[in-house]
Design an enzyme around this catalytic site. Structure first.
Site, PDB file in Angstrom:
ATOM      1  N   LYS A  22     -23.864  19.298  33.569  1.00 33.80           N
ATOM      2  CA  LYS A  22     -24.136  17.851  33.318  1.00 33.80           C
ATOM      3  C   LYS A  22     -23.461  17.178  32.208  1.00 33.80           C
ATOM      4  CE  LYS A  22     -28.326  16.252  31.483  1.00 33.80           C
ATOM      5  NZ  LYS A  22     -28.068  15.273  30.660  1.00 33.80           N
ATOM      6  N   ASN A  23     -23.875  17.834  31.062  1.00 34.72           N
ATOM      7  CA  ASN A  23     -23.148  16.957  29.792  1.00 34.72           C
ATOM      8  C   ASN A  23     -21.414  17.126  29.631  1.00 34.72           C
ATOM      9  OD1 ASN A  23     -25.715  16.463  29.603  1.00 34.72           O
ATOM     10  ND2 ASN A  23     -25.926  17.932  27.578  1.00 34.72           N
ATOM     11  N   ARG A  95     -29.118   7.576  28.949  1.00 37.45           N
ATOM     12  CA  ARG A  95     -28.445   7.099  27.715  1.00 37.45           C
ATOM     13  C   ARG A  95     -26.847   7.511  27.757  1.00 37.45           C
ATOM     14  NH1 ARG A  95     -28.927   7.096  22.127  1.00 37.45           N
ATOM     15  NH2 ARG A  95     -27.417   8.249  21.121  1.00 37.45           N
ATOM     16  N   CYS A 119     -34.035  10.189  27.872  1.00 41.25           N
ATOM     17  CA  CYS A 119     -35.186  10.884  27.783  1.00 41.25           C
ATOM     18  C   CYS A 119     -35.874  10.462  26.436  1.00 41.25           C
ATOM     19  CB  CYS A 119     -34.975  12.484  27.680  1.00 41.25           C
ATOM     20  SG  CYS A 119     -34.561  13.114  29.291  1.00 41.25           S
ATOM     21  N   ARG A 124     -32.932   8.019  18.799  1.00 42.46           N
ATOM     22  CA  ARG A 124     -31.571   8.489  19.408  1.00 42.46           C
ATOM     23  C   ARG A 124     -30.560   6.811  19.232  1.00 42.46           C
ATOM     24  NH1 ARG A 124     -31.784  11.636  25.128  1.00 42.46           N
ATOM     25  NH2 ARG A 124     -29.909  12.539  24.122  1.00 42.46           N
ATOM     26  N   PRO A 125     -30.427   6.530  18.098  1.00 41.26           N
ATOM     27  CA  PRO A 125     -29.707   5.152  17.892  1.00 41.26           C
ATOM     28  C   PRO A 125     -28.197   5.448  18.342  1.00 41.26           C
ATOM     29  CG  PRO A 125     -30.034   6.492  16.071  1.00 41.26           C
ATOM     30  CD  PRO A 125     -30.666   7.212  16.693  1.00 41.26           C
ATOM     31  N   ASP A 127     -25.586   4.136  16.083  1.00 44.24           N
ATOM     32  CA  ASP A 127     -24.717   3.843  14.981  1.00 44.24           C
ATOM     33  C   ASP A 127     -23.578   4.375  14.666  1.00 44.24           C
ATOM     34  OD1 ASP A 127     -26.817   5.824  14.383  1.00 44.24           O
ATOM     35  OD2 ASP A 127     -26.199   5.631  12.199  1.00 44.24           O
ATOM     36  N   LEU A 128     -23.557   5.566  15.086  1.00 41.49           N
ATOM     37  CA  LEU A 128     -22.058   6.528  14.662  1.00 41.49           C
ATOM     38  C   LEU A 128     -20.989   6.260  15.795  1.00 41.49           C
ATOM     39  CD1 LEU A 128     -23.834  10.130  14.051  1.00 41.49           C
ATOM     40  CD2 LEU A 128     -23.145   8.181  12.193  1.00 41.49           C
ATOM     41  N   ASP A 307     -31.415  21.890  23.880  1.00 38.41           N
ATOM     42  CA  ASP A 307     -31.643  21.567  25.210  1.00 38.41           C
ATOM     43  C   ASP A 307     -32.093  22.855  25.813  1.00 38.41           C
ATOM     44  OD1 ASP A 307     -30.720  18.965  25.171  1.00 38.41           O
ATOM     45  OD2 ASP A 307     -28.924  19.228  26.238  1.00 38.41           O
ATOM     46  N   VAL A 329     -32.733  18.816  15.722  1.00 38.45           N
ATOM     47  CA  VAL A 329     -31.930  17.645  16.264  1.00 38.45           C
ATOM     48  C   VAL A 329     -32.643  16.346  16.755  1.00 38.45           C
ATOM     49  CG1 VAL A 329     -29.899  17.265  18.082  1.00 38.45           C
ATOM     50  CG2 VAL A 329     -30.269  19.409  17.061  1.00 38.45           C
ATOM     51  N   ARG A 399     -32.964  15.146  37.099  1.00 44.87           N
ATOM     52  CA  ARG A 399     -31.764  14.613  36.262  1.00 44.87           C
ATOM     53  C   ARG A 399     -30.627  15.586  35.803  1.00 44.87           C
ATOM     54  NH1 ARG A 399     -33.401  10.453  31.543  1.00 44.87           N
ATOM     55  NH2 ARG A 399     -31.055  10.498  31.648  1.00 44.87           N
TER      56      ARG A 399
HETATM   57  C1  UD1 Z   1     -25.860  15.221  24.016  1.00 42.78           C
HETATM   58  C2  UD1 Z   1     -26.581  15.758  25.392  1.00 42.78           C
HETATM   59  C3  UD1 Z   1     -28.047  15.807  25.095  1.00 42.78           C
HETATM   60  C4  UD1 Z   1     -28.260  16.864  23.966  1.00 42.78           C
HETATM   61  C5  UD1 Z   1     -27.485  16.211  22.706  1.00 42.78           C
HETATM   62  C6  UD1 Z   1     -27.857  17.193  21.364  1.00 42.78           C
HETATM   63  C7  UD1 Z   1     -25.065  14.282  26.871  1.00 42.78           C
HETATM   64  C8  UD1 Z   1     -25.168  13.666  27.999  1.00 42.78           C
HETATM   65  N1  UD1 Z   1     -26.357  14.706  26.370  1.00 42.78           N
HETATM   66  O1  UD1 Z   1     -26.980  13.836  23.717  1.00 42.78           O
HETATM   67  O2  UD1 Z   1     -28.358  16.816  26.348  1.00 42.78           O
HETATM   68  O3  UD1 Z   1     -29.555  17.108  23.543  1.00 42.78           O
HETATM   69  O4  UD1 Z   1     -26.475  15.921  22.802  1.00 42.78           O
HETATM   70  O5  UD1 Z   1     -27.129  18.355  21.563  1.00 42.78           O
HETATM   71  O6  UD1 Z   1     -24.263  14.915  26.567  1.00 42.78           O
HETATM   72  N2  UD1 Z   1     -27.472  10.143  16.240  1.00 42.78           N
HETATM   73  C9  UD1 Z   1     -27.766   9.198  15.509  1.00 42.78           C
HETATM   74  N3  UD1 Z   1     -26.700   8.014  15.601  1.00 42.78           N
HETATM   75  C10 UD1 Z   1     -25.730   8.245  16.620  1.00 42.78           C
HETATM   76  C11 UD1 Z   1     -25.944   9.146  17.511  1.00 42.78           C
HETATM   77  C12 UD1 Z   1     -26.623   9.976  17.277  1.00 42.78           C
HETATM   78  O7  UD1 Z   1     -28.545   9.200  14.398  1.00 42.78           O
HETATM   79  O8  UD1 Z   1     -24.926   7.263  16.497  1.00 42.78           O
HETATM   80  C13 UD1 Z   1     -28.592  11.365  16.285  1.00 42.78           C
HETATM   81  C14 UD1 Z   1     -29.565  11.253  17.429  1.00 42.78           C
HETATM   82  O9  UD1 Z   1     -30.759  10.447  17.137  1.00 42.78           O
HETATM   83  C15 UD1 Z   1     -29.973  12.526  17.403  1.00 42.78           C
HETATM   84  C16 UD1 Z   1     -28.797  13.470  16.931  1.00 42.78           C
HETATM   85  O10 UD1 Z   1     -27.910  12.539  16.111  1.00 42.78           O
HETATM   86  O11 UD1 Z   1     -31.175  12.889  16.542  1.00 42.78           O
HETATM   87  C17 UD1 Z   1     -27.972  14.241  18.226  1.00 42.78           C
HETATM   88  O12 UD1 Z   1     -27.642  12.914  18.968  1.00 42.78           O
HETATM   89  P1  UD1 Z   1     -26.261  13.235  20.055  1.00 42.78           P
HETATM   90  O13 UD1 Z   1     -25.583  14.684  19.535  1.00 42.78           O
HETATM   91  O14 UD1 Z   1     -25.570  12.035  19.820  1.00 42.78           O
HETATM   92  O15 UD1 Z   1     -26.870  13.416  21.432  1.00 42.78           O
HETATM   93  P2  UD1 Z   1     -26.468  12.934  22.653  1.00 42.78           P
HETATM   94  O16 UD1 Z   1     -24.953  12.622  22.908  1.00 42.78           O
HETATM   95  O17 UD1 Z   1     -27.386  11.598  22.726  1.00 42.78           O
END
Ligand code: UD1
Length: 435
Positions: A22-23, A95, A119, A124-125, A127-128, A307, A329, A399
């Site tokens: 999926k990812n 997302r 979910c 889950r911002p 900002d990055l 996950d 995480v 999903r």
């Molecule tokens: C992806 C996966 C999800 C998995 C996660 C972590 C997909 C579609 N989804 O989600 O299944 O659980 O990786 O392995 O691939 N964060 C920030 N700012 C940002 C981005 C992220 O603070 O701009 C934080 C998030 O709030 C979270 C952490 O970083 O606490 C990890 O998020 P991220 O690695 O971005 O996960 P996703 O890409 O949403």
């Protein structure tokens, strides 16, 4: 409303095949938007609801996509007049749809998307992602629930991510493929799905080096073309079956599981006393269901995946002794454990740490899935609980799992999906024996 009806039965035995990841497929589908020429053909595409949603979004954007359900293939043609606004209707549901930002900004110099949903496992911002686009020269504004990025042209630069976010790595990587000059992204996510995306982009004509390490270098090119690609197997689905076999006991061969992608899980299962045989194109799990307590901390890849956290806590609940699960995480990912209280699971949660004392004698109950992986975890717990377990909110399960009940039944599990209405546990038990 359909529920998953589960009861304990025999040990699990046989073979099960995992679907495409999926990812990996979601960002790859987003990446097809980068192709100004040709069609993309995505093979080994899993038929999960998130994948249908992504193809609907592509169609909305005028990138014609079609799913061939008989062959698990998706074609996408983004060579026409693609639009750059992704509405709330799609993004609020998933997302991962935020990863259309990078490709659209790179190819058209504009993108506007609703702030993402998904979910409910934390803030889950994004900002990055935004900082990355700005570093490449885009102007980003956020108003009334929408994020809009604009750039006359993107220019390669050096970017350091504060955290190795999977989505931010994908978005910035895709944006950089068509930027002028070279982009270096440091502290990137190293997940196998990032490598799969980079392989797809390189086939399309991109110049990316270092995917799978913590520094990725991207040399911008003028255009990308649609290509054919086979998606990697889903390591989380594979891991879910590994845990199910370990907890219930039995002898299960998980076909297409890539053991290299699941090393932290495999080493924890071995520590628990489970026999794990790593084959070139499969993983075999042999377990008598008697597990030793182990401590786990979730981390970005190559650490233990968040996950797999929910599913693994079921193994800890059934293990002899005291185990700790630390979730580093996401900040709100123990909701399934709160549901498990109704099933008599014994644990304490303090902040990001759950201390679990096992083995618990689980009791079947009515429980609700609270996110995708929680759904799988609750179903596994039903396989070792006394009596009947009813799991609702299966839209979460859909999903990221296709035919989860069918695959478990193939291994001998007593599980089935139906409207349960007012049926008694006795009726449901009989029904499970009959399917
Ligand atoms: C992806 C996966 C999800 C998995 C996660 C972590 C997909 C579609 N989804 O989600 O299944 O659980 O990786 O392995 O691939 N964060 C920030 N700012 C940002 C981005 C992220 O603070 O701009 C934080 C998030 O709030 C979270 C952490 O970083 O606490 C990890 O998020 P991220 O690695 O971005 O996960 P996703 O890409 O949403």
């Amino acid at each position: 409303m359909e529920q998953m009806i589960v009861k304990a039965g025999h040990q699990l035995k046989g073979r099960v095949q995992v679907d495409g990841a999926k990812n990996a497929v979601l960002p790859i589908l987003a990446a097809t938007l980068l192709a100004s020429e040709g069609q993309s053909l995505i093979k080994n595409a899993p038929l999960f609801s998130d994948v249908y949603l992504m193809t609907k979004l592509l169609n909305y954007l005028n990138a014609n996509s079609e799913i061939d359900e008989d062959h698990n293939e998706i074609t996408v043609d983004a060579s026409g007049k693609v639009t750059t606004d992704a509405p709330f209707e799609y993004v609020s549901k998933m997302r991962a749809s935020v990863v259309v930002m990078g490709p659209l900004l790179a190819r058209f110099g504009h993108v506007k998307v609703a702030m993402p949903g998904g979910c409910a496992i934390g803030a889950r911002p994004i900002d990055l992602h935004i900082k990355g686009f700005e570093a490449l020269g885009a102007t980003v504004t956020t108003t009334s629930g929408y994020v809009e990025a604009k750039a006359d042209k993107l220019v390669g630069t050096d970017i350091f991510l504060d955290f190795p976010s999977v989505g931010a790595t994908q978005n910035i990587l895709m944006a950089a493929t068509l930027a002028e000059g070279t982009t270096t992204i440091e502290n990137v996510a190293r997940e196998p799905e990032i490598v799969d995306l980079a392989n797809f982009l390189n086939k399309m004509g991109a110049k990316i080096q270092g995917a799978g390490t913590d520094i990725i270098k991207v040399k911008g090119v003028d255009k990308l073309t649609g290509v054919e690609h086979m998606v990697i197997p889903d390591r989380i689905e594979a891991g879910t079956f590994m845990v199910a076999a370990a907890v219930v006991g039995g002898d299960v061969i998980i076909e297409d599981a890539i053991s290299e992608h699941n090393q932290p899980l495999i080493s924890k299962l071995k520590e628990m006393g489970v026999q794990v045989e790593e084959r070139p194109e499969a993983v075999r799990i042999v377990s008598d269901g008697k597990l030793k307590a182990v401590n786990v901390k979730t981390m970005p890849y190559p650490g233990f995946p968040t996950d797999m956290q929910a599913q693994f806590t079921i193994a800890q609940i059934m293990a002899e002794g005291s185990s700790v699960m630390e979730e580093t995480v996401f900040e709100n990912r123990f909701m399934h454990l709160e549901e498990m209280r109704r099933m008599n699971a014994n644990f304490n949660i303090s902040g990001d740490t759950a201390t679990i004392t096992g083995p618990s004698q689980l009791q079947g109950a009515s429980v609700q899935a609270t996110d995708l992986r929680a759904a799988a975890a609750l179903i596994i717990s039903g396989l070792v609980a006394d009596g009947i377990t009813r799991v609702s909110k299966l839209e979460y399960l859909d999903r990221g799992y296709h035919h989860f009940d069918k695959k478990l039944r193939q291994l001998g599990a007593k599980v089935g999906r139906r409207e349960a209405g007012n049926l008694s546990n006795e009726d449901l038990s009989e029904w499970l024996d009959s399917i």
